[in-house]
Design an enzyme around this catalytic site. Structure first.
Site, PDB file in Angstrom:
ATOM      1  N   ARG A  23       0.847  -1.197   0.000  1.00  0.00           N
ATOM      2  CA  ARG A  23       0.000   0.000   0.000  1.00  0.00           C
ATOM      3  C   ARG A  23       0.883   1.248   0.000  1.00  0.00           C
ATOM      4  O   ARG A  23       0.968   1.969   0.983  1.00  0.00           O
ATOM      5  CB  ARG A  23      -0.898  -0.054   1.220  1.00  0.00           C
ATOM      6  CG  ARG A  23      -2.350  -0.344   0.951  1.00  0.00           C
ATOM      7  CD  ARG A  23      -2.717  -1.710   0.654  1.00  0.00           C
ATOM      8  NE  ARG A  23      -3.932  -1.766  -0.154  1.00  0.00           N
ATOM      9  CZ  ARG A  23      -5.158  -1.877   0.329  1.00  0.00           C
ATOM     10  NH1 ARG A  23      -5.357  -1.938   1.606  1.00  0.00           N
ATOM     11  NH2 ARG A  23      -6.200  -1.929  -0.472  1.00  0.00           N
ATOM     12  N   GLN A  54      -0.768   2.750  -6.181  1.00  0.00           N
ATOM     13  CA  GLN A  54      -2.202   3.047  -6.140  1.00  0.00           C
ATOM     14  C   GLN A  54      -2.916   2.749  -7.460  1.00  0.00           C
ATOM     15  O   GLN A  54      -4.029   2.246  -7.461  1.00  0.00           O
ATOM     16  CB  GLN A  54      -2.431   4.503  -5.746  1.00  0.00           C
ATOM     17  CG  GLN A  54      -2.407   4.659  -4.234  1.00  0.00           C
ATOM     18  CD  GLN A  54      -2.558   6.082  -3.775  1.00  0.00           C
ATOM     19  OE1 GLN A  54      -2.669   6.996  -4.579  1.00  0.00           O
ATOM     20  NE2 GLN A  54      -2.547   6.280  -2.482  1.00  0.00           N
ATOM     21  N   ASP A 106      -3.739  -0.942  -7.713  1.00  0.00           N
ATOM     22  CA  ASP A 106      -4.266  -1.548  -6.494  1.00  0.00           C
ATOM     23  C   ASP A 106      -5.656  -2.147  -6.760  1.00  0.00           C
ATOM     24  O   ASP A 106      -6.674  -1.449  -6.727  1.00  0.00           O
ATOM     25  CB  ASP A 106      -4.327  -0.469  -5.401  1.00  0.00           C
ATOM     26  CG  ASP A 106      -4.650  -1.066  -4.046  1.00  0.00           C
ATOM     27  OD1 ASP A 106      -5.420  -2.039  -3.986  1.00  0.00           O
ATOM     28  OD2 ASP A 106      -4.134  -0.551  -3.049  1.00  0.00           O
ATOM     29  N   SER A 108      -8.307  -1.960  -3.912  1.00  0.00           N
ATOM     30  CA  SER A 108      -9.007  -0.676  -3.799  1.00  0.00           C
ATOM     31  C   SER A 108     -10.023  -0.505  -4.921  1.00  0.00           C
ATOM     32  O   SER A 108     -11.159  -0.097  -4.674  1.00  0.00           O
ATOM     33  CB  SER A 108      -8.021   0.484  -3.848  1.00  0.00           C
ATOM     34  OG  SER A 108      -7.200   0.454  -2.722  1.00  0.00           O
ATOM     35  N   TYR A 162      -3.097  -1.816   6.941  1.00  0.00           N
ATOM     36  CA  TYR A 162      -4.052  -2.873   7.281  1.00  0.00           C
ATOM     37  C   TYR A 162      -4.247  -2.970   8.789  1.00  0.00           C
ATOM     38  O   TYR A 162      -3.328  -2.708   9.557  1.00  0.00           O
ATOM     39  CB  TYR A 162      -3.536  -4.223   6.789  1.00  0.00           C
ATOM     40  CG  TYR A 162      -3.545  -4.360   5.301  1.00  0.00           C
ATOM     41  CD1 TYR A 162      -4.743  -4.431   4.607  1.00  0.00           C
ATOM     42  CD2 TYR A 162      -2.358  -4.426   4.590  1.00  0.00           C
ATOM     43  CE1 TYR A 162      -4.760  -4.568   3.236  1.00  0.00           C
ATOM     44  CE2 TYR A 162      -2.356  -4.562   3.217  1.00  0.00           C
ATOM     45  CZ  TYR A 162      -3.559  -4.635   2.545  1.00  0.00           C
ATOM     46  OH  TYR A 162      -3.581  -4.763   1.195  1.00  0.00           O
TER      47      TYR A 162
END
Ligand code: NAD
Length: 371
Positions: A119, A124, A127, A130, A230
């Protein structure tokens, strides 16, 4: 490189790993793309759209017989043998499924599981957790609204006033934040709970109320920080205090959406039988953690059940119900990952110094890297 896009064969999987948009970009880099006939049909992408983008349509065997195979889900027993040794497979392969990873290694595959990406800001755009959780959080609220037999917004009419629905969101990661935003757009009054301290500000910035469960020891404070974004399992004493507060809120709630997960472990129990019993008849729970054992003791995987007058939705993998957009975002995630493992001449260049590449590589040359 020859890049193959097979159709997904797991029941209920509606997504596809490439769209005409991503295929155009791959072809512009001189790759060949073979899409299995019908692969996009459940994501509203007809074969003709792939053909117009320049892809060749073929059989499953032809799609799997490629240098790089892009998948949504891990290959099944039937699919795996269709790939030759040395094939690069990229997908959501479940990094915690050691048995499957061992089988992929034995097949000689170089497999990358994008759920294992760290992360960090650079990761991003690829990801997948997500991109898919965002969609699932939206769909959870839409499904709840559909089952709920009352209005979500407050309504003032000549026939009287209708109160706004009270929505409780348990677990405010990507899915929970989108669930708050969606419920807010529908006019609900929202409360939310999470273990991680930075979440409070995010919840409040979306116009919802954060349920503060105080930390009483340094250990609780330390665990609540999580690791790499997390959550970790919280101590029993904190969970009890959270349960007591949540129980009070559950009695008032019309809709509860639970999204609480702890990577690689069973989901924490947040809604007990007693809490369900104390809820108002006709209220709705959506247990988004149902595949990981569930946040609610009474949810059943793959089903909507009614217990003590409360409708409990345990349908897993909610992003598959928004297949077109889920595929569009997922396909872009894959394209971004491909850029990391292909050099300027579009040849494979797997750089293990890159922490994203190293973290997502599950196996290669018969070896398993996932611990
Ligand atoms: P997740 O799906 O693993 O878990 C969902 C939520 O459940 C988390 O917020 C977690 O804290 C919460 N939870 C766990 N146990 C709980 C309990 N007992 N009670 C209440 N809540 C509990 O999380 P996620 O959606 O994958 O995101 C986790 C975090 O990572 C978020 O803050 C997100 O913004 C961040 N993130 C960062 C990046 C990046 O920088 N590249 C990418 C994605 C997500």
């Amino acid at each position: 490189m020859r890049i193959g896009i097979p159709a997904e064969t797991i029941a209920g999987e509606t997504r596809v790993a490439a769209t005409p948009e991503t295929i155009r970009k791959l072809l512009a880099k001189n790759h060949q793309v073979i899409v299995e006939t019908g692969a996009g049909i459940n994501s509203s992408i007809p074969d003709t759209a792939y053909q117009e983008a320049g892809a060749r349509m073929g059989s499953a065997a032809e799609a799997f017989a490629s240098d790089i195979v892009l998948k949504v889900r891990a290959p099944t027993e039937t699919e795996r043998p269709l790939m030759q040794s040395g094939t690069v497979l990229i997908g959501m392969l479940n990094p915690f499924d050691a048995e499957n990873i061992t089988k992929m290694a034995a097949q000689g595959l170089t497999a990358f599981s994008l759920e294992a990406a760290p992360r960090i800001s650079r990761a991003q755009s690829l990801d997948v957790l997500s991109s898919q959780a965002n969609i699932a959080g939206y769909k959870a609220v839409v499904m709840a609204a559909d089952t709920y037999q009352r209005f979500m917004p407050m309504l003032m009419t000549a026939a009287g006033t209708v109160k706004a629905a009270r929505v409780l969101i348990m677990g405010v990661g990507v899915a929970g934040l989108q669930a708050i935003a969606t419920a807010k757009r529908l006019g609900a009054v929202i409360e939310a709970s999470d273990v991680r301290p930075p979440v409070k500000e995010q919840v409040e910035s979306l116009g919802a109320k954060f349920i503060d469960v105080p930390y009483e020891t340094d250990e609780e404070r330390e665990i609540a920080q999580g690791a790499g974004g997390y959550a970790r399992p919280m101590p029993e004493a904190w969970m009890k205090r959270q349960a007591a507060l949540v129980h009070e809120r559950a009695k008032q709630a019309d809709i509860i959406i639970t999204t609480a997960l702890i990577p690689g472990r069973k989901a924490p129990i947040l809604i007990s039988d007693d809490m369900v019993k104390s809820m108002k008849p006709g209220s709705v729970i959506v247990d988004m953690a149902v595949e990981q054992g569930g946040n609610c003791t009474l949810s059943e995987p793959g089903k909507t059940v009614t217990r003590y007058g409360v409708h409990i939705i345990g349908i897993p993998n909610l992003a598959t119900f928004v297949a077109a957009d889920a595929s569009a975002l997922y396909a872009r995630n894959l394209l971004d990952f491909l850029n990391l493992i292909l050099d300027e001449d579009n040849n494979l260049a797997i750089n293990l110094e890159d922490e994203i590449v190293a973290a997502t590589r599950m196996c290669a040359n018969g070896e398993v890297f996932r611990k």
